[in-house]
Design a protein around this motif. Sequence first.
Motif, PDB file in Angstrom:
ATOM      1  N   LYS A  88      -3.903   7.064 -11.637  1.00  0.00           N
ATOM      2  CA  LYS A  88      -3.114   6.544 -12.595  1.00  0.00           C
ATOM      3  C   LYS A  88      -4.895   4.977 -12.959  1.00  0.00           C
ATOM      4  CE  LYS A  88       1.594   5.963 -12.185  1.00  0.00           C
ATOM      5  NZ  LYS A  88       0.982   8.470 -12.016  1.00  0.00           N
ATOM      6  N   CYS A  89      -3.924   4.192 -13.609  1.00  0.00           N
ATOM      7  CA  CYS A  89      -5.676   2.912 -13.923  1.00  0.00           C
ATOM      8  C   CYS A  89      -4.933   2.451 -13.214  1.00  0.00           C
ATOM      9  CB  CYS A  89      -6.050   2.813 -15.912  1.00  0.00           C
ATOM     10  SG  CYS A  89      -6.731   1.493 -15.566  1.00  0.00           S
ATOM     11  N   ALA A  90      -5.921   1.181 -12.725  1.00  0.00           N
ATOM     12  CA  ALA A  90      -5.833  -0.507 -11.972  1.00  0.00           C
ATOM     13  C   ALA A  90      -4.702  -0.995 -12.960  1.00  0.00           C
ATOM     14  CB  ALA A  90      -6.698  -0.461 -11.917  1.00  0.00           C
ATOM     15  N   CYS A  91      -5.055  -0.802 -14.130  1.00  0.00           N
ATOM     16  CA  CYS A  91      -3.846  -1.791 -15.180  1.00  0.00           C
ATOM     17  C   CYS A  91      -2.237  -1.079 -15.036  1.00  0.00           C
ATOM     18  CB  CYS A  91      -4.656  -2.096 -15.701  1.00  0.00           C
ATOM     19  SG  CYS A  91      -4.724   0.126 -17.520  1.00  0.00           S
ATOM     20  N   VAL A  92      -2.612   0.339 -14.803  1.00  0.00           N
ATOM     21  CA  VAL A  92      -1.379   0.595 -14.327  1.00  0.00           C
ATOM     22  C   VAL A  92      -0.526   0.468 -13.640  1.00  0.00           C
ATOM     23  CG1 VAL A  92      -0.146   2.345 -14.516  1.00  0.00           C
ATOM     24  CG2 VAL A  92      -1.753   3.208 -16.730  1.00  0.00           C
ATOM     25  N   LEU A  93      -1.388   0.552 -12.467  1.00  0.00           N
ATOM     26  CA  LEU A  93      -0.722  -0.088 -10.629  1.00  0.00           C
ATOM     27  C   LEU A  93      -0.560  -1.567 -10.878  1.00  0.00           C
ATOM     28  CD1 LEU A  93      -3.265   1.548  -8.920  1.00  0.00           C
ATOM     29  CD2 LEU A  93      -1.321   2.416  -9.229  1.00  0.00           C
ATOM     30  N   GLN A  94      -0.819  -2.262 -11.359  1.00  0.00           N
ATOM     31  CA  GLN A  94      -1.169  -4.075 -11.701  1.00  0.00           C
ATOM     32  C   GLN A  94       0.404  -4.250 -12.210  1.00  0.00           C
ATOM     33  OE1 GLN A  94      -5.728  -5.189 -12.905  1.00  0.00           O
ATOM     34  NE2 GLN A  94      -4.176  -7.202 -12.360  1.00  0.00           N
ATOM     35  N   GLU A  95       0.434  -3.728 -13.258  1.00  0.00           N
ATOM     36  CA  GLU A  95       1.508  -3.635 -13.856  1.00  0.00           C
ATOM     37  C   GLU A  95       2.739  -3.421 -13.506  1.00  0.00           C
ATOM     38  OE1 GLU A  95       3.733  -1.900 -18.179  1.00  0.00           O
ATOM     39  OE2 GLU A  95       1.630  -2.537 -17.852  1.00  0.00           O
ATOM     40  N   GLN A  96       3.119  -1.980 -12.362  1.00  0.00           N
ATOM     41  CA  GLN A  96       4.655  -1.524 -11.837  1.00  0.00           C
ATOM     42  C   GLN A  96       4.045  -2.303 -10.585  1.00  0.00           C
ATOM     43  OE1 GLN A  96       3.131   2.878 -11.339  1.00  0.00           O
ATOM     44  NE2 GLN A  96       3.998   3.181 -13.956  1.00  0.00           N
ATOM     45  N   LEU A  97       3.603  -2.968  -9.774  1.00  0.00           N
ATOM     46  CA  LEU A  97       3.404  -3.268  -8.594  1.00  0.00           C
ATOM     47  C   LEU A  97       3.244  -5.036  -9.156  1.00  0.00           C
ATOM     48  CD1 LEU A  97       1.224  -1.572  -7.368  1.00  0.00           C
ATOM     49  CD2 LEU A  97       3.823  -1.113  -6.624  1.00  0.00           C
ATOM     50  N   ASN A  98       3.211  -5.511  -9.979  1.00  0.00           N
ATOM     51  CA  ASN A  98       3.608  -6.999 -10.567  1.00  0.00           C
ATOM     52  C   ASN A  98       2.435  -7.549  -9.583  1.00  0.00           C
ATOM     53  OD1 ASN A  98       4.200  -9.549 -11.780  1.00  0.00           O
ATOM     54  ND2 ASN A  98       6.099  -9.964 -10.378  1.00  0.00           N
ATOM     55  N   LEU A  99       1.647  -6.985  -9.425  1.00  0.00           N
ATOM     56  CA  LEU A  99       0.103  -8.085  -8.464  1.00  0.00           C
ATOM     57  C   LEU A  99      -1.086  -8.266  -9.499  1.00  0.00           C
ATOM     58  CD1 LEU A  99      -1.024  -5.430  -5.752  1.00  0.00           C
ATOM     59  CD2 LEU A  99      -0.245  -7.570  -5.825  1.00  0.00           C
ATOM     60  N   GLY A 100      -1.403  -9.280  -9.075  1.00  0.00           N
ATOM     61  CA  GLY A 100      -3.058  -9.286 -10.038  1.00  0.00           C
ATOM     62  C   GLY A 100      -3.720  -8.482  -9.717  1.00  0.00           C
ATOM     63  N   GLN A 101      -5.318  -8.867 -10.337  1.00  0.00           N
ATOM     64  CA  GLN A 101      -7.057  -8.236 -10.139  1.00  0.00           C
ATOM     65  C   GLN A 101      -6.762  -7.581  -8.674  1.00  0.00           C
ATOM     66  OE1 GLN A 101      -9.905  -9.224  -9.502  1.00  0.00           O
ATOM     67  NE2 GLN A 101     -10.073  -7.022  -9.812  1.00  0.00           N
ATOM     68  N   SER A 102      -7.051  -9.353  -8.151  1.00  0.00           N
ATOM     69  CA  SER A 102      -7.680  -9.802  -6.745  1.00  0.00           C
ATOM     70  C   SER A 102      -6.463  -9.147  -6.008  1.00  0.00           C
ATOM     71  CB  SER A 102      -7.367 -11.312  -6.446  1.00  0.00           C
ATOM     72  OG  SER A 102      -6.692 -11.801  -6.338  1.00  0.00           O
ATOM     73  N   ARG A 123       0.969  -1.448   0.148  1.00  0.00           N
ATOM     74  CA  ARG A 123      -0.231  -0.101   0.013  1.00  0.00           C
ATOM     75  C   ARG A 123       1.602   0.977   0.248  1.00  0.00           C
ATOM     76  NH1 ARG A 123      -3.045  -3.610   3.289  1.00  0.00           N
ATOM     77  NH2 ARG A 123      -2.866  -3.111   4.248  1.00  0.00           N
ATOM     78  N   LEU A 124       1.909   1.168   0.646  1.00  0.00           N
ATOM     79  CA  LEU A 124       2.594   2.426   0.546  1.00  0.00           C
ATOM     80  C   LEU A 124       2.775   2.558  -1.358  1.00  0.00           C
ATOM     81  CD1 LEU A 124       4.859   2.141   3.479  1.00  0.00           C
ATOM     82  CD2 LEU A 124       2.938   3.438   3.458  1.00  0.00           C
ATOM     83  N   ARG A 125       3.477   1.327  -1.807  1.00  0.00           N
ATOM     84  CA  ARG A 125       4.448   1.733  -3.195  1.00  0.00           C
ATOM     85  C   ARG A 125       3.430   2.094  -3.715  1.00  0.00           C
ATOM     86  NH1 ARG A 125       5.817  -4.063  -4.470  1.00  0.00           N
ATOM     87  NH2 ARG A 125       6.421  -3.033  -6.564  1.00  0.00           N
ATOM     88  N   ILE A 126       2.077   1.878  -3.516  1.00  0.00           N
ATOM     89  CA  ILE A 126       0.650   2.271  -4.093  1.00  0.00           C
ATOM     90  C   ILE A 126       0.921   3.906  -4.303  1.00  0.00           C
ATOM     91  CG2 ILE A 126      -1.538   2.547  -4.808  1.00  0.00           C
ATOM     92  CD1 ILE A 126      -1.368  -0.708  -3.733  1.00  0.00           C
ATOM     93  N   LEU A 127       0.891   3.894  -2.762  1.00  0.00           N
ATOM     94  CA  LEU A 127       0.805   5.646  -2.897  1.00  0.00           C
ATOM     95  C   LEU A 127       1.926   6.392  -3.215  1.00  0.00           C
ATOM     96  CD1 LEU A 127      -0.637   5.620   1.108  1.00  0.00           C
ATOM     97  CD2 LEU A 127      -1.795   6.264  -0.960  1.00  0.00           C
ATOM     98  N   GLN A 128       2.951   5.605  -3.827  1.00  0.00           N
ATOM     99  CA  GLN A 128       3.806   6.569  -3.914  1.00  0.00           C
ATOM    100  C   GLN A 128       3.731   6.572  -5.548  1.00  0.00           C
ATOM    101  OE1 GLN A 128       7.018   7.584  -3.045  1.00  0.00           O
ATOM    102  NE2 GLN A 128       7.594   8.352  -4.811  1.00  0.00           N
ATOM    103  N   LEU A 129       3.264   5.729  -6.032  1.00  0.00           N
ATOM    104  CA  LEU A 129       3.069   5.298  -7.510  1.00  0.00           C
ATOM    105  C   LEU A 129       1.795   6.754  -7.659  1.00  0.00           C
ATOM    106  CD1 LEU A 129       2.822   2.032  -8.365  1.00  0.00           C
ATOM    107  CD2 LEU A 129       4.164   3.392  -9.279  1.00  0.00           C
ATOM    108  N   LEU A 130       0.985   6.719  -6.800  1.00  0.00           N
ATOM    109  CA  LEU A 130      -0.448   7.253  -7.238  1.00  0.00           C
ATOM    110  C   LEU A 130      -0.416   9.387  -6.918  1.00  0.00           C
ATOM    111  CD1 LEU A 130      -3.839   6.458  -5.170  1.00  0.00           C
ATOM    112  CD2 LEU A 130      -2.467   6.338  -8.117  1.00  0.00           C
ATOM    113  N   ARG A 131       1.607   9.398  -6.172  1.00  0.00           N
ATOM    114  CA  ARG A 131       2.100  10.576  -5.712  1.00  0.00           C
ATOM    115  C   ARG A 131       1.713  11.539  -6.953  1.00  0.00           C
ATOM    116  NH1 ARG A 131       6.948  11.156  -2.860  1.00  0.00           N
ATOM    117  NH2 ARG A 131       6.385  13.350  -2.511  1.00  0.00           N
ATOM    118  N   SER A 132       2.373  10.747  -8.232  1.00  0.00           N
ATOM    119  CA  SER A 132       2.671  11.204  -9.679  1.00  0.00           C
ATOM    120  C   SER A 132       1.065  11.899 -10.408  1.00  0.00           C
ATOM    121  CB  SER A 132       3.254  10.966 -10.462  1.00  0.00           C
ATOM    122  OG  SER A 132       3.210   9.401 -11.053  1.00  0.00           O
ATOM    123  N   GLY A 133       0.058  11.476  -9.542  1.00  0.00           N
ATOM    124  CA  GLY A 133      -1.262  11.210 -10.435  1.00  0.00           C
ATOM    125  C   GLY A 133      -2.346   9.959 -10.207  1.00  0.00           C
TER     126      GLY A 133
END
Length: 120
Positions: A32-46, A20-30
């Motif tokens: 983001k689509c869930a698909c972008v977050l999934q790709e950058q975090l190497n996470l599945g949809q669930s 969740r801290l990594r997600i917040l770091q990514l969102l700091r720049s504005g």
Amino acid sequence: MATVYEEQAKVFKAFCDETRLRILQLLRSGEKCACVLQEQLNLGQSGLSYHMKILVESGVAESRKEGKWTYYTISEKGSAYAATLLKRLTTPKAVEKGNNCCKTMPSNDNFKTEKHIEII
């Protein structure tokens, strides 16, 4: 019905996980689509969904739907609330005179120190 403490705990739960801290770091720049977050975090949809649910329920993040896509952003209002809450909970109150837990009490033994515990 959730208590005030349960609601406050949701805010801090949002910050208690590395992902969740990594997600917040990514969102700091504005936003983001869930698909972008999934790709950058190497996470599945669930996995992403689980973490975003916690962030959104805490008020720290917001979501919006656009077609079949979900977009996430940091909530300015939620972020300000989290900062204020942390400050309020961790700032000691000024000690009022006569409300100290340890008092020096005069005695016949040259002002021996006695400790008193007051339960609030």
